[in-house]
Design an enzyme around this catalytic site. Structure first.
Site, PDB file in Angstrom:
ATOM      1  N   THR A 292      16.673   0.793  -0.751  1.00 19.29           N
ATOM      2  CA  THR A 292      17.853   1.597  -0.431  1.00 19.29           C
ATOM      3  C   THR A 292      17.610   3.090  -0.630  1.00 19.29           C
TER       4      THR A 292
ATOM      5  N   ASP B 273      18.427  -8.545  -8.753  1.00 24.67           N
ATOM      6  CA  ASP B 273      18.510  -7.458  -9.730  1.00 24.67           C
ATOM      7  C   ASP B 273      17.301  -7.597 -10.652  1.00 24.67           C
TER       8      ASP B 273
ATOM      9  N   ALA C  93      13.648   0.957  -9.985  1.00 23.50           N
ATOM     10  CA  ALA C  93      13.639   1.569 -11.309  1.00 23.50           C
ATOM     11  C   ALA C  93      14.889   2.419 -11.501  1.00 23.50           C
ATOM     12  N   GLN C  94      15.308   2.541 -12.753  1.00 24.07           N
ATOM     13  CA  GLN C  94      16.218   3.620 -13.110  1.00 24.07           C
ATOM     14  C   GLN C  94      15.263   4.789 -13.307  1.00 24.07           C
TER      15      GLN C  94
ATOM     16  N   TYR D 260      19.168   0.348 -21.033  1.00 22.34           N
ATOM     17  CA  TYR D 260      19.198  -0.173 -19.661  1.00 22.34           C
ATOM     18  C   TYR D 260      17.912   0.209 -18.917  1.00 22.34           C
TER      19      TYR D 260
ATOM     20  N   THR E  73       3.994   6.532 -13.083  1.00 21.37           N
ATOM     21  CA  THR E  73       4.365   7.944 -12.954  1.00 21.37           C
ATOM     22  C   THR E  73       3.425   8.891 -13.672  1.00 21.37           C
TER      23      THR E  73
ATOM     24  N   GLU F 170       4.055  11.495 -15.329  1.00 20.06           N
ATOM     25  CA  GLU F 170       4.458  12.145 -16.569  1.00 20.06           C
ATOM     26  C   GLU F 170       4.239  11.279 -17.804  1.00 20.06           C
TER      27      GLU F 170
ATOM     28  N   TYR G 278      12.452   6.854 -20.112  1.00 20.68           N
ATOM     29  CA  TYR G 278      11.992   6.377 -18.800  1.00 20.68           C
ATOM     30  C   TYR G 278      10.472   6.253 -18.781  1.00 20.68           C
TER      31      TYR G 278
ATOM     32  N   LYS H 298       8.002   3.047 -18.361  1.00 19.77           N
ATOM     33  CA  LYS H 298       6.989   2.988 -17.300  1.00 19.77           C
ATOM     34  C   LYS H 298       5.581   2.767 -17.885  1.00 19.77           C
TER      35      LYS H 298
HETATM   36  P1  NAP Z   1      14.882   5.980  -6.543  1.00 18.37           P
HETATM   37  O1  NAP Z   1      15.320   6.848  -5.418  1.00 18.37           O
HETATM   38  O2  NAP Z   1      15.460   6.214  -7.901  1.00 18.37           O
HETATM   39  O3  NAP Z   1      15.125   4.451  -6.108  1.00 18.37           O
HETATM   40  C1  NAP Z   1      15.018   3.424  -7.057  1.00 18.37           C
HETATM   41  C2  NAP Z   1      15.493   2.100  -6.457  1.00 18.37           C
HETATM   42  O4  NAP Z   1      15.567   1.168  -7.548  1.00 18.37           O
HETATM   43  C3  NAP Z   1      16.886   2.181  -5.822  1.00 18.37           C
HETATM   44  O5  NAP Z   1      16.829   1.546  -4.565  1.00 18.37           O
HETATM   45  C4  NAP Z   1      17.755   1.406  -6.818  1.00 18.37           C
HETATM   46  O6  NAP Z   1      18.770   0.619  -6.187  1.00 18.37           O
HETATM   47  C5  NAP Z   1      16.777   0.438  -7.451  1.00 18.37           C
HETATM   48  N1  NAP Z   1      17.231  -0.019  -8.761  1.00 18.37           N
HETATM   49  C6  NAP Z   1      17.636   0.706  -9.821  1.00 18.37           C
HETATM   50  N2  NAP Z   1      18.003  -0.123 -10.828  1.00 18.37           N
HETATM   51  C7  NAP Z   1      17.836  -1.392 -10.377  1.00 18.37           C
HETATM   52  C8  NAP Z   1      18.042  -2.691 -10.919  1.00 18.37           C
HETATM   53  N3  NAP Z   1      18.494  -2.910 -12.148  1.00 18.37           N
HETATM   54  N4  NAP Z   1      17.734  -3.764 -10.160  1.00 18.37           N
HETATM   55  C9  NAP Z   1      17.287  -3.561  -8.914  1.00 18.37           C
HETATM   56  N5  NAP Z   1      17.083  -2.373  -8.351  1.00 18.37           N
HETATM   57  C10 NAP Z   1      17.354  -1.302  -9.066  1.00 18.37           C
HETATM   58  O7  NAP Z   1      13.303   6.011  -6.690  1.00 18.37           O
HETATM   59  P2  NAP Z   1      12.155   6.594  -5.694  1.00 18.37           P
HETATM   60  O8  NAP Z   1      12.096   8.077  -5.839  1.00 18.37           O
HETATM   61  O9  NAP Z   1      12.289   5.986  -4.358  1.00 18.37           O
HETATM   62  O10 NAP Z   1      10.848   6.022  -6.439  1.00 18.37           O
HETATM   63  C11 NAP Z   1      10.405   4.691  -6.253  1.00 18.37           C
HETATM   64  C12 NAP Z   1       9.590   4.261  -7.471  1.00 18.37           C
HETATM   65  O11 NAP Z   1       8.513   5.174  -7.688  1.00 18.37           O
HETATM   66  C13 NAP Z   1      10.379   4.210  -8.780  1.00 18.37           C
HETATM   67  O12 NAP Z   1       9.881   3.115  -9.537  1.00 18.37           O
HETATM   68  C14 NAP Z   1      10.017   5.508  -9.478  1.00 18.37           C
HETATM   69  O13 NAP Z   1      10.114   5.361 -10.877  1.00 18.37           O
HETATM   70  C15 NAP Z   1       8.572   5.697  -9.024  1.00 18.37           C
HETATM   71  N6  NAP Z   1       8.146   7.100  -8.983  1.00 18.37           N
HETATM   72  C16 NAP Z   1       8.791   7.980  -8.151  1.00 18.37           C
HETATM   73  C17 NAP Z   1       8.339   9.309  -8.113  1.00 18.37           C
HETATM   74  C18 NAP Z   1       9.012  10.329  -7.214  1.00 18.37           C
HETATM   75  O14 NAP Z   1       8.692  11.513  -7.337  1.00 18.37           O
HETATM   76  N7  NAP Z   1       9.876   9.935  -6.290  1.00 18.37           N
HETATM   77  C19 NAP Z   1       7.256   9.704  -8.884  1.00 18.37           C
HETATM   78  C20 NAP Z   1       6.650   8.785  -9.722  1.00 18.37           C
HETATM   79  C21 NAP Z   1       7.086   7.470  -9.741  1.00 18.37           C
HETATM   80  P3  NAP Z   1      20.262   1.151  -5.935  1.00 18.37           P
HETATM   81  O15 NAP Z   1      20.242   1.758  -4.562  1.00 18.37           O
HETATM   82  O16 NAP Z   1      21.048  -0.101  -6.028  1.00 18.37           O
HETATM   83  O17 NAP Z   1      20.572   2.160  -7.009  1.00 18.37           O
HETATM   84  O1  G4F Z   2      13.403  16.602 -10.088  1.00 16.51           O
HETATM   85  P1  G4F Z   2      13.298  16.229 -11.509  1.00 16.51           P
HETATM   86  O2  G4F Z   2      14.480  15.612 -12.147  1.00 16.51           O
HETATM   87  O3  G4F Z   2      12.012  15.275 -11.608  1.00 16.51           O
HETATM   88  P2  G4F Z   2      11.102  14.798 -12.830  1.00 16.51           P
HETATM   89  O4  G4F Z   2      11.776  14.903 -14.129  1.00 16.51           O
HETATM   90  O5  G4F Z   2       9.782  15.495 -12.703  1.00 16.51           O
HETATM   91  O6  G4F Z   2      10.928  13.250 -12.492  1.00 16.51           O
HETATM   92  C1  G4F Z   2      10.626  12.810 -11.161  1.00 16.51           C
HETATM   93  O7  G4F Z   2       9.226  12.769 -10.970  1.00 16.51           O
HETATM   94  C2  G4F Z   2       8.518  11.860 -11.842  1.00 16.51           C
HETATM   95  C3  G4F Z   2       7.041  11.881 -11.464  1.00 16.51           C
HETATM   96  O8  G4F Z   2       6.394  13.035 -11.822  1.00 16.51           O
HETATM   97  C4  G4F Z   2       9.067  10.462 -11.646  1.00 16.51           C
HETATM   98  F1  G4F Z   2       8.434   9.609 -12.504  1.00 16.51           F
HETATM   99  C5  G4F Z   2      10.576  10.417 -11.878  1.00 16.51           C
HETATM  100  O9  G4F Z   2      11.059   9.121 -11.548  1.00 16.51           O
HETATM  101  C6  G4F Z   2      11.247  11.425 -10.968  1.00 16.51           C
HETATM  102  O10 G4F Z   2      11.104  11.020  -9.630  1.00 16.51           O
HETATM  103  O11 G4F Z   2      12.892  17.503 -12.377  1.00 16.51           O
HETATM  104  C7  G4F Z   2      11.768  18.320 -12.057  1.00 16.51           C
HETATM  105  C8  G4F Z   2      11.737  19.523 -13.003  1.00 16.51           C
HETATM  106  C9  G4F Z   2      11.919  19.118 -14.468  1.00 16.51           C
HETATM  107  O12 G4F Z   2      11.033  19.880 -15.279  1.00 16.51           O
HETATM  108  C10 G4F Z   2      13.340  19.497 -14.777  1.00 16.51           C
HETATM  109  O13 G4F Z   2      13.565  19.781 -16.123  1.00 16.51           O
HETATM  110  O14 G4F Z   2      12.844  20.370 -12.691  1.00 16.51           O
HETATM  111  C11 G4F Z   2      13.505  20.721 -13.907  1.00 16.51           C
HETATM  112  N1  G4F Z   2      14.910  21.069 -13.614  1.00 16.51           N
HETATM  113  C12 G4F Z   2      15.455  22.288 -13.765  1.00 16.51           C
HETATM  114  N2  G4F Z   2      16.775  22.262 -13.480  1.00 16.51           N
HETATM  115  C13 G4F Z   2      15.867  20.215 -13.203  1.00 16.51           C
HETATM  116  C14 G4F Z   2      17.049  20.971 -13.107  1.00 16.51           C
HETATM  117  N3  G4F Z   2      15.834  18.887 -12.890  1.00 16.51           N
HETATM  118  C15 G4F Z   2      17.001  18.315 -12.462  1.00 16.51           C
HETATM  119  N4  G4F Z   2      16.985  16.998 -12.101  1.00 16.51           N
HETATM  120  N5  G4F Z   2      18.186  19.011 -12.372  1.00 16.51           N
HETATM  121  C16 G4F Z   2      18.267  20.349 -12.697  1.00 16.51           C
HETATM  122  O15 G4F Z   2      19.334  20.962 -12.628  1.00 16.51           O
END
Ligand code: NAP
Ligand code: G4F
Length: 365
Positions: free
Chosen positions: A10, A63, A87-88, A100, A132, A134, A160, A164
């Site tokens: 989604t 879920d 993931a959350q 959670y 991830t 981080e 988180y 992970k």
């Molecule tokens: P996202 O936008 O947060 O999407 C996460 C998905 O997980 C959503 O579809 C959500 O469903 C589902 N989910 C959350 N809680 C759940 C539960 N209890 N049971 C089943 N599904 C659940 O994440 P994304 O950015 O696409 O990233 C995908 C994966 O890559 C994640 O595991 C994230 O941690 C990892 N990751 C992402 C990044 C990044 O920069 N995007 C970087 C490093 C790692 P709902 O729609 O129902 O909420």
């Molecule tokens: O966009 P962010 O919330 O991403 P963050 O914390 O880097 O995490 C994302 O990337 C990770 C992989 O590197 C994933 F594992 C994780 O699931 C997620 O997808 O924040 C990016 C940076 C942070 O340093 C944050 O503190 O931006 C800074 N920031 C500054 N102001 C903010 C804000 N972040 C958010 N979300 N909102 C703000 O207002």
């Protein structure tokens, strides 16, 4: 036809991955948890594709916190590949709901791995875990040799990332203990117009679009100096698929070698709508104003402070580039431009819809 199971499509990565796998002639099964509001806008278009008539995209309710359901589904579907994306995944939110987050991200991965074993699919089903960047916590800015790779020591800095870290190690453990094909993909931030709205890039591009259309006055952020390696999610899902096409399971760092500050992303986004920002220090923090109108547009709000932060990381993704031949196609500026344009389009349509109803919207399209 290969069968893939994606745990949730989604949101961003899942929706792009589903598109890619359907194009490659996979039968794609996807899991969705029950929600009281619609959240399938990122994938609804796939069901309209002409190709979908001959190919398959199949929905199952589930879920990550429900073991029995996961066992039942994996046993019934018997997938060749599982991509664990659910993931959350919001760092700040994980400080608010740590239990959670651990249940979904850490225990959820364990449940899925056990489901593979219960279904006797250890030798046939390949498992991909979205890990991830981080996990590694801090790094030393001044020592290029401290760029992280797959073997660097880890120091997660939020609930988180702790969850992970468990998920990554339990996948490694199942690989070693039961000879399962489990690969971890250690990812840096990847973004797109489909990014969830409270991650920083999307929060910025949405605010810039709304400010441009007179729908919002200001953007509130905090750590403007945090550096991230932002790239397009489309480039990353291609790497996901490649990882499961290898003969042996392995872990890969996926990054681009480029790092920019939140401040840079703010500037580029405003430049897309021809607004030039100038910043000014007040006694407590900084504020940014539009040079043309003198209106303050960006401010710092301590509400978003994180109890522990990762300011900066640099990655060495040479293994992925050499083994997978993976190379990103988009630049970070192209990504930013696409996101701002897409948000302007979206809010324009929303406003038209509000003002004139569906008739006008159809003409506009
Ligand atoms: P996202 O936008 O947060 O999407 C996460 C998905 O997980 C959503 O579809 C959500 O469903 C589902 N989910 C959350 N809680 C759940 C539960 N209890 N049971 C089943 N599904 C659940 O994440 P994304 O950015 O696409 O990233 C995908 C994966 O890559 C994640 O595991 C994230 O941690 C990892 N990751 C992402 C990044 C990044 O920069 N995007 C970087 C490093 C790692 P709902 O729609 O129902 O909420
Ligand atoms: O966009 P962010 O919330 O991403 P963050 O914390 O880097 O995490 C994302 O990337 C990770 C992989 O590197 C994933 F594992 C994780 O699931 C997620 O997808 O924040 C990016 C940076 C942070 O340093 C944050 O503190 O931006 C800074 N920031 C500054 N102001 C903010 C804000 N972040 C958010 N979300 N909102 C703000 O207002």
């Amino acid at each position: 036809m290969k069968k893939a199971l994606i745990t949730w499509i989604t949101w961003q990565d899942g929706s792009y991955l589903a598109e890619l796998l359907i194009e490659k002639w996979y039968e794609v099964h996807w899991l969705k948890r029950r929600s009281s509001s619609y959240n399938t806008e990122r994938i609804d278009h796939i069901y309209e594709w002409p190709e979908i008539k001959n190919r398959k995209l199949i929905l199952h309710y589930s879920d990550m916190t429900d073991s029995a359901n996961l066992i039942k589904l994996v046993s019934e579907i018997k997938p060749d590949e599982i991509y664990n994306l659910a993931a959350q995944s919001h760092v700040w939110v994980s400080f608010e709901i740590p239990e959670y987050t651990t249940n979904c991200d850490a225990m959820g991965t364990l449940r899925l791995l056990e489901a593979i074993r219960v279904a006797w699919l250890e030798k046939t089903c390949k498992f991909y875990q979205a890990s991830t960047s981080e996990l590694f916590g801090w790094m030393d800015y001044n020592r290029p040799e401290s760029w992280y790779n797959e073997n660097s020591p880890m120091h997660p800095r939020s609930p988180y990332w702790c969850a992970k870290l468990y998920a990554m190690w339990i996948a490694r453990n199942y690989k070693e203990s039961y000879w399962m094909f489990c690969s971890n993909w250690i990812l840096f931030n990847h973004e797109s117009p489909r990014r969830w709205e409270t991650f920083v890039t999307r929060k910025i591009t949405m605010a810039v679009a709304k400010i441009k259309l007179w729908l919002q006055e200001k953007l509130y952020l905090w750590n403007l100096d945090a550096k991230r390696d932002w790239w397009h999610a489309k480039d990353y899902v291609e790497a996901m698929r490649l990882i499961l096409q290898q003969d042996k399971p392995d872990d890969y760092v996926i990054a681009t070698w480029e790092s920019n500050t939140v401040r840079d992303f703010v500037n580029w986004s405003f430049e897309e709508v021809w607004i030039k920002l100038e910043w000014k220090w007040t006694w407590i923090d900084e504020k940014w104003y539009d040079k043309a109108t003198w209106k303050y547009l960006v401010e710092v709000d301590p509400k978003y402070f994180r109890p522990a932060e990762v300011d900066f990381l640099l990655w060495d993704s040479s293994k992925a580039r050499n083994v997978l031949w993976w190379n990103p196609k988009y630049s970070v500026r192209e990504l930013c431009s696409e996101m701002v344009k897409s948000d302007i389009e979206k809010f324009r349509k929303d406003e038209l819809l509000k003002a004139h109803g569906f008739e006008i919207l159809n003409q506009y399209e």
